[in-house]
Design an enzyme around this catalytic site. Sequence first.
Site, PDB file in Angstrom:
ATOM      1  N   ARG A  50       0.833  -1.207   0.000  1.00 48.88           N
ATOM      2  CA  ARG A  50       0.000   0.000   0.000  1.00 48.88           C
ATOM      3  C   ARG A  50       0.872   1.264   0.000  1.00 48.88           C
ATOM      4  O   ARG A  50       0.547   2.254  -0.659  1.00 48.88           O
ATOM      5  CB  ARG A  50      -0.946   0.015   1.194  1.00 48.88           C
ATOM      6  CG  ARG A  50      -1.915   1.209   1.117  1.00 48.88           C
ATOM      7  CD  ARG A  50      -2.988   1.166   2.166  1.00 48.88           C
ATOM      8  NE  ARG A  50      -2.425   1.198   3.505  1.00 48.88           N
ATOM      9  CZ  ARG A  50      -3.123   0.991   4.619  1.00 48.88           C
ATOM     10  NH1 ARG A  50      -4.425   0.719   4.537  1.00 48.88           N
ATOM     11  NH2 ARG A  50      -2.556   1.027   5.790  1.00 48.88           N
ATOM     12  N   ARG A  99       9.458  27.254  -0.968  1.00 49.57           N
ATOM     13  CA  ARG A  99       8.069  26.815  -0.941  1.00 49.57           C
ATOM     14  C   ARG A  99       7.427  27.139  -2.281  1.00 49.57           C
ATOM     15  O   ARG A  99       7.554  28.257  -2.786  1.00 49.57           O
ATOM     16  CB  ARG A  99       7.317  27.538   0.176  1.00 49.57           C
ATOM     17  CG  ARG A  99       5.848  27.146   0.271  1.00 49.57           C
ATOM     18  CD  ARG A  99       5.176  27.807   1.475  1.00 49.57           C
ATOM     19  NE  ARG A  99       3.774  27.417   1.568  1.00 49.57           N
ATOM     20  CZ  ARG A  99       2.772  28.019   0.915  1.00 49.57           C
ATOM     21  NH1 ARG A  99       3.027  29.052   0.120  1.00 49.57           N
ATOM     22  NH2 ARG A  99       1.536  27.589   1.046  1.00 49.57           N
ATOM     23  N   LYS A 149      -3.053   7.074   1.342  1.00 50.87           N
ATOM     24  CA  LYS A 149      -2.938   7.249   2.796  1.00 50.87           C
ATOM     25  C   LYS A 149      -2.074   8.472   3.119  1.00 50.87           C
ATOM     26  O   LYS A 149      -0.928   8.345   3.547  1.00 50.87           O
ATOM     27  CB  LYS A 149      -2.369   5.972   3.426  1.00 50.87           C
ATOM     28  CG  LYS A 149      -2.597   5.863   4.926  1.00 50.87           C
ATOM     29  CD  LYS A 149      -2.342   4.445   5.394  1.00 50.87           C
ATOM     30  CE  LYS A 149      -2.291   4.305   6.892  1.00 50.87           C
ATOM     31  NZ  LYS A 149      -3.494   4.744   7.585  1.00 50.87           N
ATOM     32  N   LEU A 205     -10.149   4.371   2.450  1.00 46.98           N
ATOM     33  CA  LEU A 205      -8.822   3.771   2.486  1.00 46.98           C
ATOM     34  C   LEU A 205      -8.982   2.253   2.345  1.00 46.98           C
ATOM     35  O   LEU A 205      -9.880   1.658   2.944  1.00 46.98           O
ATOM     36  CB  LEU A 205      -8.118   4.088   3.811  1.00 46.98           C
ATOM     37  CG  LEU A 205      -6.674   3.585   3.804  1.00 46.98           C
ATOM     38  CD1 LEU A 205      -5.795   4.456   2.918  1.00 46.98           C
ATOM     39  CD2 LEU A 205      -6.102   3.521   5.207  1.00 46.98           C
TER      40      LEU A 205
HETATM   41  N1  PMP Z   1      -9.632   4.157   7.038  1.00 48.12           N
HETATM   42  C1  PMP Z   1      -8.920   5.206   7.468  1.00 48.12           C
HETATM   43  C2  PMP Z   1      -9.398   6.582   7.147  1.00 48.12           C
HETATM   44  C3  PMP Z   1      -7.753   5.009   8.220  1.00 48.12           C
HETATM   45  O1  PMP Z   1      -7.038   6.076   8.647  1.00 48.12           O
HETATM   46  C4  PMP Z   1      -7.338   3.686   8.547  1.00 48.12           C
HETATM   47  C5  PMP Z   1      -6.120   3.405   9.376  1.00 48.12           C
HETATM   48  N2  PMP Z   1      -5.089   4.291   9.216  1.00 48.12           N
HETATM   49  C6  PMP Z   1      -8.117   2.614   8.077  1.00 48.12           C
HETATM   50  C7  PMP Z   1      -9.255   2.891   7.323  1.00 48.12           C
HETATM   51  C8  PMP Z   1      -7.744   1.191   8.374  1.00 48.12           C
HETATM   52  O2  PMP Z   1      -6.674   0.757   7.577  1.00 48.12           O
HETATM   53  P1  PMP Z   1      -5.661  -0.333   8.095  1.00 48.12           P
HETATM   54  O3  PMP Z   1      -6.463  -1.565   8.390  1.00 48.12           O
HETATM   55  O4  PMP Z   1      -4.734  -0.546   6.957  1.00 48.12           O
HETATM   56  O5  PMP Z   1      -5.002   0.217   9.310  1.00 48.12           O
END
Ligand code: PMP
Length: 285
Positions: A50, A99, A149, A205
């Site tokens: 990821r 910047r 992410k 995500l």
């Molecule tokens: N959705 C969001 C918005 C998140 O921030 C997270 C964790 N960081 C997840 C879902 C869960 O993802 P994971 O199982 O990979 O931690």
Amino acid sequence: RIVYVNGQYLPEAEATISIFDRGFLMADGVYEVTSVLDGKLVDFAGHQVRLARSLGELDIAAPCSDGELLAIHRELVARNDLTDGMIYLQVTRGNPGDRDFAFPDPATTKPTLVLFTQSKPGMADSPASKTGIKVISIEDIRWGRRDIKTVQLLYPSMGKMMAKKAGADDAWMVEEGHVTEGTSNNAYIVKNGRIITRQLSHEILHGITRAAVLRFAAEAQMEVEERPFTIAEAMAADEAFFTSASAFVMPVVEIDGAVLGNGKPGPVARRLREIYLDESRKTAV
Ligand code: PMP
């Protein structure tokens, strides 16, 4: 605590990055959180894949090879005597110059790589996992690429504060009448034994824990339906839960003040948590 910054292991007070780093100025960066159980990394390969995808989507160069990344994680576990907890990793675009909204050339820009550990003794038996937690619903006003992410976490932080103010633990975000996900987790409900969770898209995500849990659910012959659900549906569900790398499978017992079932963690959430923890310990590296 010993942390990692751009090739060096340092005491946390000595670790620094430039004030011109685009991660700091523009939230131009991505992160991963990997759990550590019994000194081993949970679902490491998933986080690595990821991370590479997030970096690719933003045209940020990989800071190091996959092998080096694993070695750094292991070195931090060792140097900090970490048994249970997590490793936070952040890659930002860095910045060699002034910047500027335009990105510097990815071919010649060295990204910034930072990792640190957080100890959470007994995290596999957290009190919240035994009692379940309460969520409220809030509007989802985040940007449209939540599958990347990024470190732009201001709205999820505000959502968490709204939940606390309302006497709850977390918030589930709602867009066009349907739950997208939690502030830092993927959301699920269970109705008549069937697990319902939103399908993957740019709106959420792609949780590493979600992928593992859905695989275990299928292996255990549980029914899974990937589709959006509403808060009204969630309030009328038999049970609910969320998943994340740091909370594993977390039962939800109240949504916007509506108590689910008997107000205790449901059997599906409890079973999935147990399977997830068992399997994670087996496959941890
Ligand atoms: N959705 C969001 C918005 C998140 O921030 C997270 C964790 N960081 C997840 C879902 C869960 O993802 P994971 O199982 O990979 O931690």
